[in-house]
Design a protein around this motif. Structure first.
Motif, PDB file in Angstrom:
ATOM      1  N   SER A 243       0.816  -1.216   0.000  1.00  0.00           N
ATOM      2  CA  SER A 243       0.000   0.000   0.000  1.00  0.00           C
ATOM      3  C   SER A 243       0.849   1.266   0.000  1.00  0.00           C
ATOM      4  CB  SER A 243      -0.913   0.016   1.230  1.00  0.00           C
ATOM      5  OG  SER A 243      -0.155   0.095   2.431  1.00  0.00           O
ATOM      6  N   LEU A 244       2.153   1.121   0.246  1.00  0.00           N
ATOM      7  CA  LEU A 244       3.044   2.280   0.316  1.00  0.00           C
ATOM      8  C   LEU A 244       3.643   2.642  -1.039  1.00  0.00           C
ATOM      9  CD1 LEU A 244       4.952   1.357   3.595  1.00  0.00           C
ATOM     10  CD2 LEU A 244       3.038   2.946   3.357  1.00  0.00           C
ATOM     11  N   LYS A 245       3.268   1.887  -2.074  1.00  0.00           N
ATOM     12  CA  LYS A 245       3.777   2.181  -3.402  1.00  0.00           C
ATOM     13  C   LYS A 245       3.395   3.596  -3.807  1.00  0.00           C
ATOM     14  CE  LYS A 245       3.815   0.461  -8.160  1.00  0.00           C
ATOM     15  NZ  LYS A 245       3.264  -0.558  -9.100  1.00  0.00           N
ATOM     16  N   THR A 246       4.351   4.323  -4.373  1.00  0.00           N
ATOM     17  CA  THR A 246       4.100   5.712  -4.707  1.00  0.00           C
ATOM     18  C   THR A 246       4.617   6.043  -6.102  1.00  0.00           C
ATOM     19  OG1 THR A 246       4.539   8.013  -4.079  1.00  0.00           O
ATOM     20  CG2 THR A 246       6.271   6.417  -3.621  1.00  0.00           C
ATOM     21  N   GLN A 247       3.934   6.954  -6.757  1.00  0.00           N
ATOM     22  CA  GLN A 247       4.364   7.479  -8.043  1.00  0.00           C
ATOM     23  C   GLN A 247       4.989   8.865  -7.888  1.00  0.00           C
ATOM     24  OE1 GLN A 247       4.168   5.621 -10.821  1.00  0.00           O
ATOM     25  NE2 GLN A 247       3.232   3.968  -9.609  1.00  0.00           N
ATOM     26  N   ARG A 248       5.118   9.298  -6.646  1.00  0.00           N
ATOM     27  CA  ARG A 248       5.625  10.651  -6.394  1.00  0.00           C
ATOM     28  C   ARG A 248       6.821  10.609  -5.439  1.00  0.00           C
ATOM     29  NH1 ARG A 248       1.233  15.063  -5.432  1.00  0.00           N
ATOM     30  NH2 ARG A 248       3.024  16.221  -6.206  1.00  0.00           N
TER      31      ARG A 248
ATOM     32  N   ALA B 270       8.580  13.922  -4.762  1.00  0.00           N
ATOM     33  CA  ALA B 270       7.884  14.804  -3.824  1.00  0.00           C
ATOM     34  C   ALA B 270       8.139  14.378  -2.384  1.00  0.00           C
ATOM     35  CB  ALA B 270       6.388  14.795  -4.118  1.00  0.00           C
ATOM     36  N   HIS B 271       8.220  13.075  -2.155  1.00  0.00           N
ATOM     37  CA  HIS B 271       8.515  12.586  -0.804  1.00  0.00           C
ATOM     38  C   HIS B 271       9.947  12.940  -0.398  1.00  0.00           C
ATOM     39  CE1 HIS B 271       4.800  10.474   0.029  1.00  0.00           C
ATOM     40  NE2 HIS B 271       4.840   9.904  -1.156  1.00  0.00           N
ATOM     41  N   VAL B 272      10.860  12.902  -1.334  1.00  0.00           N
ATOM     42  CA  VAL B 272      12.242  13.291  -1.034  1.00  0.00           C
ATOM     43  C   VAL B 272      12.302  14.769  -0.650  1.00  0.00           C
ATOM     44  CG1 VAL B 272      14.557  13.606  -1.996  1.00  0.00           C
ATOM     45  CG2 VAL B 272      13.267  11.523  -2.497  1.00  0.00           C
TER      46      VAL B 272
ATOM     47  N   ILE C 127       2.302  23.666   2.535  1.00  0.00           N
ATOM     48  CA  ILE C 127       2.030  23.948   1.124  1.00  0.00           C
ATOM     49  C   ILE C 127       2.292  22.710   0.281  1.00  0.00           C
ATOM     50  CG2 ILE C 127       2.695  25.346  -0.861  1.00  0.00           C
ATOM     51  CD1 ILE C 127       1.183  26.930   1.236  1.00  0.00           C
ATOM     52  N   LEU C 128       3.409  22.036   0.557  1.00  0.00           N
ATOM     53  CA  LEU C 128       3.773  20.843  -0.209  1.00  0.00           C
ATOM     54  C   LEU C 128       2.774  19.712   0.001  1.00  0.00           C
ATOM     55  CD1 LEU C 128       5.816  19.381  -2.033  1.00  0.00           C
ATOM     56  CD2 LEU C 128       7.127  18.799   0.028  1.00  0.00           C
TER      57      LEU C 128
ATOM     58  N   ILE D 141       0.794  16.747  -2.309  1.00  0.00           N
ATOM     59  CA  ILE D 141       1.035  15.328  -2.066  1.00  0.00           C
ATOM     60  C   ILE D 141      -0.249  14.637  -1.620  1.00  0.00           C
ATOM     61  CG2 ILE D 141       2.282  13.649  -0.630  1.00  0.00           C
ATOM     62  CD1 ILE D 141       4.624  15.511  -0.544  1.00  0.00           C
ATOM     63  N   GLY D 142      -1.024  15.314  -0.779  1.00  0.00           N
ATOM     64  CA  GLY D 142      -2.239  14.722  -0.230  1.00  0.00           C
ATOM     65  C   GLY D 142      -3.308  14.418  -1.261  1.00  0.00           C
TER      66      GLY D 142
END
Length: 301
Positions: free
Chosen positions: A66-71, A74-76, A170-171, A175-176
């Motif tokens: 479920s933690l797979k991300t395409q962003r 942005a997390h970095v 703001i970021l 992301i949300g």
């Protein structure tokens, strides 16, 4: 009680819990430093304990898939800004009394309003700009630059932490839109361990059992508090839950008196209500703006 009312009560309860836990964590941070722990060690254990906790929740719940991300980028970026904010926040806690450090942190909504206008080009009327000006006046009353009752370095780190936290807010708005709250917390906790491991390796030293217990408590308290804070935003509107953050000053004043024998100086009693009122008004105006935007979108359908 209606389901909606239960969700709102749950959201407020979670937010109040997160504030109390973060306030307790701040006390433990000051105690750990007083017993010989370095800032680098405190930062590492804060994130290590949180990563363990979030990992356990994910592993026993939705699963790591479920933690797979395409962003990932942005997390970095969130990790870099988040670590900077956390470092400055913890540094401020070590430099200033709890109440003063907490009060300066309340300037975050002020910076968020300015950044929202400059970066996101959000419509910001004169009322919110007036609230921003009032908030900065409150900050000046509390800090009294040049007076010497609060170290200038502590003022700088406190305001820097508030600014970086505003950048995160703001970021997280972007992301949300695609990432779950638990996913964001997990990536922040785990990614930050990479640079913090290098810092920790250069600052780690032997400690008595009490200090190790304090360091572990920092991580667990921070992890639970962060999850509760994130979950509160999933159950309730920002305008509902964020005002609960100002109860942190009550905790800071109580803990400062009980644990360290310190009460806020008179200027803090004067400036803090101004900063809090400014922040509450900014949150309320944001709520009004979003309501108008929603009604406008519905009327166009």
């Amino acid at each position: 009680m209606a389901v909606g009312s239960e969700s709102l009560s749950h959201a407020i309860g979670l937010r109040l819990t997160s504030v109390a836990l973060f306030a307790t964590m701040n006390v433990v941070i000051k105690l750990a430093e007083a017993h010989g722990a370095a800032l680098g060690e405190i930062l590492f254990w804060r994130q290590f304990g949180a990563a363990l906790l979030v990992g356990a929740i994910v592993g026993t719940g939705p699963g790591f898939a479920s933690l797979k991300t395409q962003r990932f980028g942005a997390h970095v970026l969130r990790c870099v800004i988040g670590l900077t904010a956390m470092s400055l926040t913890f540094w401020t806690l070590l430099l200033l009394p709890l109440a003063e450090a907490t009060t300066i942190g309340f300037s975050m909504p002020i910076f968020a309003t300015v950044l929202g206008a400059l970066v996101l080009h959000e419509a910001t009327g004169w009322r919110r700009w007036a609230a921003v000006l009032a908030g900065f006046i409150g900050v000046l009353i509390v800090t009294q630059p040049g007076d010497g009752h609060i170290p200038l370095l502590g003022i700088a780190t406190g305001l820097g932490a508030a600014f970086c936290t505003a950048c995160i807010s703001i970021l997280l708005r972007t992301i949300g839109k695609t990432e779950a709250g638990l996913t964001t917390v997990f990536w922040f906790s785990t990614l930050s361990l990479v640079p913090l491991s290098l810092v920790y390796a250069s600052s780690v030293k032997a400690h008595p059992p009490l200090v190790w217990a304090l360091l572990l408590a920092i991580g667990l308290l921070g992890g639970v508090a962060q999850i509760a804070m994130t979950r509160s935003l999933q159950l309730g509107a920002v305008s509902l839950v964020v005002p609960m953050d100002y109860t942190a000053l009550l905790w800071a004043t109580l803990f400062g008196w009980l644990m360290f024998g310190m009460l806020p100086v008179p200027s803090t009693w004067i400036g803090a209500p101004i900063i809090i009122a400014s922040g509450l008004y900014i949150v309320w105006r944001e709520h009004v703006r979003r309501q108008k935007a929603t009604r406008g979108a519905i009327s166009q359908e």
